[in-house]
Design a protein around this motif. Structure first.
Motif, PDB file in Angstrom:
ATOM      1  N   VAL A 279       7.066   7.901   7.419  1.00  0.00           N
ATOM      2  CA  VAL A 279       7.398   9.216   7.977  1.00  0.00           C
ATOM      3  C   VAL A 279       7.063   9.283   9.462  1.00  0.00           C
ATOM      4  CG1 VAL A 279       6.829  11.672   7.895  1.00  0.00           C
ATOM      5  CG2 VAL A 279       7.148  10.394   5.775  1.00  0.00           C
ATOM      6  N   LEU A 280       5.924   8.692   9.848  1.00  0.00           N
ATOM      7  CA  LEU A 280       5.467   8.789  11.230  1.00  0.00           C
ATOM      8  C   LEU A 280       6.163   7.791  12.154  1.00  0.00           C
ATOM      9  CD1 LEU A 280       1.627   9.281  10.687  1.00  0.00           C
ATOM     10  CD2 LEU A 280       3.358  11.029  11.157  1.00  0.00           C
ATOM     11  N   LEU A 281       6.464   6.607  11.629  1.00  0.00           N
ATOM     12  CA  LEU A 281       7.007   5.558  12.481  1.00  0.00           C
ATOM     13  C   LEU A 281       8.531   5.547  12.544  1.00  0.00           C
ATOM     14  CD1 LEU A 281       4.644   2.550  11.662  1.00  0.00           C
ATOM     15  CD2 LEU A 281       4.598   4.087  13.633  1.00  0.00           C
TER      16      LEU A 281
ATOM     17  N   PHE B 146       0.871  -1.189   0.000  1.00  0.00           N
ATOM     18  CA  PHE B 146       0.000   0.000   0.000  1.00  0.00           C
ATOM     19  C   PHE B 146       0.903   1.234   0.000  1.00  0.00           C
ATOM     20  CE2 PHE B 146      -1.795  -3.464   2.477  1.00  0.00           C
ATOM     21  CZ  PHE B 146      -2.984  -3.708   1.807  1.00  0.00           C
ATOM     22  N   PRO B 147       1.413   1.643  -1.162  1.00  0.00           N
ATOM     23  CA  PRO B 147       2.448   2.680  -1.246  1.00  0.00           C
ATOM     24  C   PRO B 147       2.118   3.979  -0.519  1.00  0.00           C
ATOM     25  CG  PRO B 147       2.130   1.638  -3.370  1.00  0.00           C
ATOM     26  CD  PRO B 147       1.047   1.116  -2.477  1.00  0.00           C
ATOM     27  N   VAL B 148       0.908   4.500  -0.694  1.00  0.00           N
ATOM     28  CA  VAL B 148       0.566   5.780  -0.067  1.00  0.00           C
ATOM     29  C   VAL B 148       0.538   5.649   1.452  1.00  0.00           C
ATOM     30  CG1 VAL B 148      -1.168   7.585   0.160  1.00  0.00           C
ATOM     31  CG2 VAL B 148      -0.722   6.554  -2.085  1.00  0.00           C
ATOM     32  N   ILE B 149      -0.202   4.652   1.929  1.00  0.00           N
ATOM     33  CA  ILE B 149      -0.277   4.421   3.372  1.00  0.00           C
ATOM     34  C   ILE B 149       1.101   4.082   3.927  1.00  0.00           C
ATOM     35  CG2 ILE B 149      -1.260   2.954   5.181  1.00  0.00           C
ATOM     36  CD1 ILE B 149      -3.701   2.590   3.385  1.00  0.00           C
ATOM     37  N   GLY B 150       1.859   3.277   3.169  1.00  0.00           N
ATOM     38  CA  GLY B 150       3.195   2.904   3.604  1.00  0.00           C
ATOM     39  C   GLY B 150       4.120   4.105   3.718  1.00  0.00           C
ATOM     40  N   GLY B 151       4.009   5.054   2.777  1.00  0.00           N
ATOM     41  CA  GLY B 151       4.836   6.257   2.827  1.00  0.00           C
ATOM     42  C   GLY B 151       4.536   7.105   4.046  1.00  0.00           C
ATOM     43  N   VAL B 152       3.261   7.288   4.319  1.00  0.00           N
ATOM     44  CA  VAL B 152       2.863   8.069   5.500  1.00  0.00           C
ATOM     45  C   VAL B 152       3.318   7.362   6.776  1.00  0.00           C
ATOM     46  CG1 VAL B 152       0.901   8.949   6.816  1.00  0.00           C
ATOM     47  CG2 VAL B 152       0.897   9.107   4.320  1.00  0.00           C
TER      48      VAL B 152
ATOM     49  N   VAL C 237       9.812   6.890  15.738  1.00  0.00           N
ATOM     50  CA  VAL C 237       9.508   5.979  16.849  1.00  0.00           C
ATOM     51  C   VAL C 237      10.565   4.886  16.931  1.00  0.00           C
ATOM     52  CG1 VAL C 237       7.833   4.342  17.774  1.00  0.00           C
ATOM     53  CG2 VAL C 237       7.039   6.436  16.659  1.00  0.00           C
ATOM     54  N   VAL C 238      10.874   4.286  15.782  1.00  0.00           N
ATOM     55  CA  VAL C 238      11.843   3.187  15.751  1.00  0.00           C
ATOM     56  C   VAL C 238      13.222   3.669  16.182  1.00  0.00           C
ATOM     57  CG1 VAL C 238      13.041   1.544  14.252  1.00  0.00           C
ATOM     58  CG2 VAL C 238      10.570   1.922  13.990  1.00  0.00           C
ATOM     59  N   PHE C 239      13.670   4.780  15.606  1.00  0.00           N
ATOM     60  CA  PHE C 239      15.034   5.225  15.876  1.00  0.00           C
ATOM     61  C   PHE C 239      15.174   5.895  17.235  1.00  0.00           C
ATOM     62  CE2 PHE C 239      15.454   4.500  11.355  1.00  0.00           C
ATOM     63  CZ  PHE C 239      16.734   3.960  11.282  1.00  0.00           C
ATOM     64  N   ALA C 240      14.126   6.471  17.768  1.00  0.00           N
ATOM     65  CA  ALA C 240      14.205   7.026  19.116  1.00  0.00           C
ATOM     66  C   ALA C 240      14.560   5.938  20.118  1.00  0.00           C
ATOM     67  CB  ALA C 240      12.882   7.685  19.499  1.00  0.00           C
ATOM     68  N   GLY C 241      13.889   4.799  19.996  1.00  0.00           N
ATOM     69  CA  GLY C 241      14.177   3.684  20.886  1.00  0.00           C
ATOM     70  C   GLY C 241      15.542   3.080  20.643  1.00  0.00           C
ATOM     71  N   LEU C 242      15.898   2.868  19.375  1.00  0.00           N
ATOM     72  CA  LEU C 242      17.171   2.232  19.066  1.00  0.00           C
ATOM     73  C   LEU C 242      18.360   3.088  19.484  1.00  0.00           C
ATOM     74  CD1 LEU C 242      16.514   0.702  15.515  1.00  0.00           C
ATOM     75  CD2 LEU C 242      16.493  -0.449  17.731  1.00  0.00           C
ATOM     76  N   LEU C 243      18.311   4.376  19.194  1.00  0.00           N
ATOM     77  CA  LEU C 243      19.422   5.246  19.567  1.00  0.00           C
ATOM     78  C   LEU C 243      19.554   5.366  21.081  1.00  0.00           C
ATOM     79  CD1 LEU C 243      18.984   8.056  16.887  1.00  0.00           C
ATOM     80  CD2 LEU C 243      20.828   6.372  17.001  1.00  0.00           C
ATOM     81  N   HIS C 244      18.428   5.360  21.780  1.00  0.00           N
ATOM     82  CA  HIS C 244      18.483   5.417  23.239  1.00  0.00           C
ATOM     83  C   HIS C 244      19.080   4.133  23.809  1.00  0.00           C
ATOM     84  CE1 HIS C 244      17.588   6.712  27.265  1.00  0.00           C
ATOM     85  NE2 HIS C 244      16.841   5.646  27.488  1.00  0.00           N
ATOM     86  N   VAL C 245      18.761   3.010  23.192  1.00  0.00           N
ATOM     87  CA  VAL C 245      19.360   1.741  23.621  1.00  0.00           C
ATOM     88  C   VAL C 245      20.874   1.803  23.456  1.00  0.00           C
ATOM     89  CG1 VAL C 245      19.606  -0.702  23.029  1.00  0.00           C
ATOM     90  CG2 VAL C 245      17.334   0.310  23.225  1.00  0.00           C
TER      91      VAL C 245
ATOM     92  N   LEU D  83      11.023  13.512  15.335  1.00  0.00           N
ATOM     93  CA  LEU D  83      10.036  13.843  14.303  1.00  0.00           C
ATOM     94  C   LEU D  83      10.200  15.291  13.855  1.00  0.00           C
ATOM     95  CD1 LEU D  83       7.599  13.100  12.603  1.00  0.00           C
ATOM     96  CD2 LEU D  83       6.131  13.705  14.539  1.00  0.00           C
ATOM     97  N   ARG D  84      10.341  16.210  14.811  1.00  0.00           N
ATOM     98  CA  ARG D  84      10.528  17.624  14.456  1.00  0.00           C
ATOM     99  C   ARG D  84      11.833  17.836  13.690  1.00  0.00           C
ATOM    100  NH1 ARG D  84       8.057  18.425  19.680  1.00  0.00           N
ATOM    101  NH2 ARG D  84      10.115  18.326  20.677  1.00  0.00           N
ATOM    102  N   ALA D  85      12.894  17.199  14.163  1.00  0.00           N
ATOM    103  CA  ALA D  85      14.179  17.340  13.480  1.00  0.00           C
ATOM    104  C   ALA D  85      14.115  16.752  12.073  1.00  0.00           C
ATOM    105  CB  ALA D  85      15.274  16.652  14.288  1.00  0.00           C
ATOM    106  N   GLY D  86      13.441  15.611  11.926  1.00  0.00           N
ATOM    107  CA  GLY D  86      13.319  14.979  10.622  1.00  0.00           C
ATOM    108  C   GLY D  86      12.524  15.830   9.639  1.00  0.00           C
ATOM    109  N   LEU D  87      11.453  16.438  10.122  1.00  0.00           N
ATOM    110  CA  LEU D  87      10.648  17.288   9.247  1.00  0.00           C
ATOM    111  C   LEU D  87      11.439  18.509   8.782  1.00  0.00           C
ATOM    112  CD1 LEU D  87       7.183  17.177  11.068  1.00  0.00           C
ATOM    113  CD2 LEU D  87       7.797  16.095   8.891  1.00  0.00           C
ATOM    114  N   LEU D  88      12.187  19.126   9.718  1.00  0.00           N
ATOM    115  CA  LEU D  88      12.956  20.314   9.349  1.00  0.00           C
ATOM    116  C   LEU D  88      14.068  19.973   8.365  1.00  0.00           C
ATOM    117  CD1 LEU D  88      13.526  23.296   9.630  1.00  0.00           C
ATOM    118  CD2 LEU D  88      14.967  22.792  11.613  1.00  0.00           C
ATOM    119  N   THR D  89      14.817  18.922   8.644  1.00  0.00           N
ATOM    120  CA  THR D  89      15.886  18.546   7.720  1.00  0.00           C
ATOM    121  C   THR D  89      15.309  18.092   6.376  1.00  0.00           C
ATOM    122  OG1 THR D  89      15.938  16.325   8.718  1.00  0.00           O
ATOM    123  CG2 THR D  89      17.530  17.934   9.526  1.00  0.00           C
ATOM    124  N   GLY D  90      14.127  17.462   6.404  1.00  0.00           N
ATOM    125  CA  GLY D  90      13.482  17.086   5.152  1.00  0.00           C
ATOM    126  C   GLY D  90      13.141  18.306   4.312  1.00  0.00           C
ATOM    127  N   ILE D  91      12.668  19.365   4.957  1.00  0.00           N
ATOM    128  CA  ILE D  91      12.365  20.612   4.243  1.00  0.00           C
ATOM    129  C   ILE D  91      13.635  21.222   3.662  1.00  0.00           C
ATOM    130  CG2 ILE D  91      11.591  22.997   4.560  1.00  0.00           C
ATOM    131  CD1 ILE D  91       9.587  21.925   6.633  1.00  0.00           C
TER     132      ILE D  91
END
Length: 237
Positions: A51-53, A42-48, A56-64, A90-98
């Motif tokens: 971006v959102l997940l 599901f490309p559209v749903i998968g893309g969204v 979540v994944v990297f916050a936990g992994l980097l903290h570990v 998420l905020r940092a990712g959005l800004l760097t993405g822009i």
């Protein structure tokens, strides 16, 4: 290069002394890989969802990885990281993405305008367009680590990532080169495992062929998460 060497030594210490880190990272990698397969249908749903997940994944992994570098890591480290740093990433990712979207648009404009001058002009345009994107990619690669390790907001994370490059350019460029080579090798493993040109073995069925890149991705994720954190910690001093 001393900061990079110290980071590599610290990475090895964490990997050998904290096996639970590997268990957590590999488990999350397997779940993320399974989610990516489903989202791919599901490309559209998968893309969204990506971006959102991703934060979540990297916050936990980097903290570990960061917790392991400080001492013993607990089973709650991943959950604590998700709760503490997801919004910051998420905020940092959005800004760097822009930022990269703007640079990409500028790069296309430069290539389009200079391309009319012929092959030499087109080559020059490609170089001029790619240079700022490449510099920004190197300078901002530690934004995520800064959010987790230093607890920075977006502005502080960008400043600290830039400072890492400014104060340790050789180490940062060396880390970037090593990271690029490792990602290239991982991509090669995946490419050789699937498609018409696949050459890696698939004994009896496609199971082994599918397992090879899956194991490679999990191992790379394990090494990458710990290395990213420990190298940044050494760069920050």
């Amino acid at each position: 290069m001393r900061a990079l060497a110290r980071g590599a030594s610290e990475t090895a210490r964490v990997l050998l002394g904290q096996p639970l880190v590997g268990v957590v990272v590999v488990a999350i990698g397997v779940l993320a890989g399974a989610g990516a397969v489903v989202a791919g249908q599901f490309p559209v749903i998968g893309g969204v969802a990506y971006v959102l997940l991703q934060p979540v994944v990297f916050a936990g992994l980097l903290h570990v990885g960061n917790t392991a570098a400080d001492g013993s890591v607990s089973g709650r480290a991943y959950v604590d990281g998700v709760r503490g740093y997801t919004m910051g990433l998420l905020r940092a990712g959005l800004l760097t993405g822009i930022v990269f979207a703007l640079l990409g648009g500028l790069a296309l404009f430069v290539v389009f305008m200079v391309g009319f001058t012929g092959a030499i002009g087109l080559t020059a345009g490609l170089v001029l367009a790619a240079a700022p994107v490449a510099v920004m990619a190197v300078a901002l690669q530690f934004v995520d680590a800064s959010v987790v390790v230093d607890g920075d907001g977006v502005r502080g994370a960008i400043e600290h990532s830039w400072e890492a490059l400014a104060h340790h350019p050789v180490s940062v460029l060396g880390y970037t080169a090593v990271r690029a080579v490792c990602l290239g090798l991982l991509a090669a493993v995946v490419a050789l495992s699937f498609g018409e040109q696949a050459v890696l073995p698939s004994v009896g069925s496609g199971t082994v062929r599918a397992a090879v890149p899956a194991v490679a991705c999990c191992l790379a994720g394990y090494l990458g998460v710990v290395a990213h954190v420990t190298v940044y910690r050494q760069l920050r001093g």
